[in-house]
Design a protein around this motif. Sequence first.
Motif, mmCIF file in Angstrom:
data_model
loop_
_atom_site.group_PDB
_atom_site.id
_atom_site.type_symbol
_atom_site.label_atom_id
_atom_site.label_comp_id
_atom_site.label_asym_id
_atom_site.label_seq_id
_atom_site.Cartn_x
_atom_site.Cartn_y
_atom_site.Cartn_z
ATOM 1 N N GLN A 31 11.503 0.237 0.274
ATOM 2 C CA GLN A 31 12.113 -0.647 1.263
ATOM 3 C C GLN A 31 12.197 -2.058 0.685
ATOM 4 O O GLN A 31 11.306 -2.498 -0.059
ATOM 5 C CB GLN A 31 11.299 -0.671 2.559
ATOM 6 C CG GLN A 31 11.906 -1.528 3.646
ATOM 7 C CD GLN A 31 11.134 -1.438 4.950
ATOM 8 O OE1 GLN A 31 10.135 -0.745 5.053
ATOM 9 N NE2 GLN A 31 11.607 -2.138 5.969
ATOM 10 N N TRP A 40 11.602 -4.715 -3.963
ATOM 11 C CA TRP A 40 11.438 -3.339 -3.513
ATOM 12 C C TRP A 40 9.952 -3.060 -3.397
ATOM 13 O O TRP A 40 9.176 -3.353 -4.309
ATOM 14 C CB TRP A 40 12.053 -2.359 -4.502
ATOM 15 C CG TRP A 40 13.547 -2.354 -4.536
ATOM 16 C CD1 TRP A 40 14.347 -2.890 -5.498
ATOM 17 C CD2 TRP A 40 14.423 -1.773 -3.566
ATOM 18 N NE1 TRP A 40 15.670 -2.691 -5.191
ATOM 19 C CE2 TRP A 40 15.753 -1.992 -4.008
ATOM 20 C CE3 TRP A 40 14.227 -1.086 -2.375
ATOM 21 C CZ2 TRP A 40 16.858 -1.555 -3.301
ATOM 22 C CZ3 TRP A 40 15.325 -0.641 -1.662
ATOM 23 C CH2 TRP A 40 16.626 -0.872 -2.126
ATOM 24 N N MET A 59 6.814 3.052 -0.367
ATOM 25 C CA MET A 59 6.120 3.666 0.758
ATOM 26 C C MET A 59 5.036 4.590 0.195
ATOM 27 O O MET A 59 5.301 5.404 -0.701
ATOM 28 C CB MET A 59 7.086 4.469 1.624
ATOM 29 C CG MET A 59 8.298 3.703 2.109
ATOM 30 S SD MET A 59 7.879 2.322 3.204
ATOM 31 C CE MET A 59 7.389 3.202 4.684
ATOM 32 N N LEU A 98 3.913 0.931 4.112
ATOM 33 C CA LEU A 98 4.522 0.135 3.051
ATOM 34 C C LEU A 98 3.439 -0.489 2.186
ATOM 35 O O LEU A 98 2.524 -1.138 2.699
ATOM 36 C CB LEU A 98 5.410 -0.958 3.658
ATOM 37 C CG LEU A 98 6.330 -1.707 2.713
ATOM 38 C CD1 LEU A 98 7.381 -0.770 2.133
ATOM 39 C CD2 LEU A 98 7.003 -2.860 3.439
ATOM 40 N N GLY A 115 15.547 -5.256 4.576
ATOM 41 C CA GLY A 115 15.014 -4.052 5.195
ATOM 42 C C GLY A 115 15.635 -2.760 4.726
ATOM 43 O O GLY A 115 15.350 -1.695 5.298
ATOM 44 N N LEU A 164 16.404 0.728 3.108
ATOM 45 C CA LEU A 164 15.540 1.855 2.739
ATOM 46 C C LEU A 164 16.301 2.805 1.836
ATOM 47 O O LEU A 164 17.483 3.073 2.066
ATOM 48 C CB LEU A 164 15.084 2.614 3.977
ATOM 49 C CG LEU A 164 14.061 1.937 4.901
ATOM 50 C CD1 LEU A 164 14.020 2.646 6.241
ATOM 51 C CD2 LEU A 164 12.682 1.946 4.266
ATOM 52 N N THR A 167 17.915 8.263 3.570
ATOM 53 C CA THR A 167 16.839 7.405 4.074
ATOM 54 C C THR A 167 16.114 8.142 5.194
ATOM 55 O O THR A 167 16.727 8.865 5.970
ATOM 56 C CB THR A 167 17.369 6.070 4.636
ATOM 57 O OG1 THR A 167 18.255 6.349 5.732
ATOM 58 C CG2 THR A 167 18.112 5.282 3.577
ATOM 59 N N ASN A 168 14.806 7.973 5.247
ATOM 60 C CA ASN A 168 13.994 8.556 6.329
ATOM 61 C C ASN A 168 14.301 10.034 6.553
ATOM 62 O O ASN A 168 14.368 10.501 7.692
ATOM 63 C CB ASN A 168 14.222 7.792 7.641
ATOM 64 C CG ASN A 168 13.653 6.394 7.598
ATOM 65 O OD1 ASN A 168 12.630 6.145 6.968
ATOM 66 N ND2 ASN A 168 14.329 5.462 8.238
#
Length: 516
Positions: free
Chosen positions: A243, A276, A279, A311, A337, A339, A389-390
């Motif tokens: 992130q 950067w 995670m 994070l 922000g 990702l 992402t995610n």
Amino acid sequence: MMKPDVLRSAAQGGFRCLSRRPISHNSKIAYQSYRSFISTPPCREERKWTTPLGKQLTDAINTTGPIPLASYMRMCLTADIGGYYTGALEEGRDQFGRKGDFITSPEISQIFGELVGVWFVAEWLSQGRPKQGVELIEVGPGRGTLMDDMLRTMRNFKEMASSIETVYMVEASAELRTAQKTLLCGEDAVLTESKIGWHSTSKYSGLPIVWTDSIKSIPQDPDKTPFLVAHEFFDALPIHAFQVVEVAQTQQPPTTNESSNSNQGSETPIVRTKQWREMVVSPTPKGTTHADLSTPKSEQHEPVPEFQLTLNTSVTRHAQYLPEASPRYRALKSTPGALIEVCPDASLYASDFASRIGGSSQPTHLNNKPHPSGAALILDYGPAETIPTNSLRGIRRHRRVSPFAAPGLVDLSADVDFGALVEAATLASAGVECHGPVDQAFFLEAMGIRQRAEMLAKSLGSAAGGEDKKKELERSWKRLVDRGPGGMGKVYKVLAILPENGGRRRPVGFGGDVSA
């Protein structure tokens, strides 16, 4: 999803990149902080873990600190003790099929594997019908269903079948190798071992089948024509997640005497830069609730996951080079922000596929292939144009669960970055070009899934139970091409890597036709 081909040594070494920070014995505060970090409070001794792997992960993290998401995934999927694919914990557990955790396209309908086999026959025709030296290579073969359907289909094309020299199955799990051998060769077939891997003979025309636990074990011969297939393989490879954060840094003032005098009494300039941050995974503190973790409502009926994703507070070595490895990632660094998920293993496999087909772009590489040949077909799920992402998910018994619960009992997977695969393949070899990704529905319909289903339905006739079988047949093939929200025909994509031909020929299934 299909298991990743990761050497067990890699699984065991998942934490080796995380060195301990040195203790400053000159600082009482630092020493006390360190002792507090590694000590085990009384409540931790009483904590019950759902799996032995969960305790093993916790012990490692308590020693090294939080670990990259990729290390967590690698251990959960391929650890020798308790890994999802390499160390079954439940008696009689089967990851695949209706009685397992998930069902894949080859298990849904035999038509899927038949059409994949026909696609490779079409490529064999389009590439001049080589009479020998054809290699079939599958990475992440599951129970062997896809390869079984492919070989059964290919034997109907006798010239192509006779050109196949060897079938390679890249499989890290000993249990799955046995299941594949039983299906492809027979329960009583002998499995012998060599330096390359394990050998047996196919029930289809006596073809030699070789199992390896790494694709690197398969020789790259410039005179061979490799046909590679990867179905639900790339989604199970470990990912790193990053992130963009904004950090304040002090700017050093000029060092000249004049500047030093003029800056006396002034404040040190502060600049804000974007970095950067990685995670990382750590145990969930005792007393954490679903609300603390922002758990989706669909998963809140489960116990609170034993691990959590946070994070990292400083820049890791992965954060220094992985997000800088591609202009696609670097372009997002200016977005607050932002990702991204990066899968280095996926790029390595795509590069390997490309060099086998088109030869290596590296002049010192042994595989300087004078005449590109072969093809790779990648079938998996993920966005066609954007960076995932995610997307990390956990699946158990056909339900979405937290990927950070019950390590080793939950299948982990993430969306495939098809753009990264294309980038890696074309950089690895100037002798290849990529087609797609296209939606699975588009590919299967172009290959004739409807027509094949109609033929199978006619063959059922009016025999006892025929109508029920026809309904199941229709339900199955339509599920594969479902374009609705979350439907397999839309979510799953197909990508092809072919010998470079200047765009003069599009392959069948991607808007082209067979050119014999």
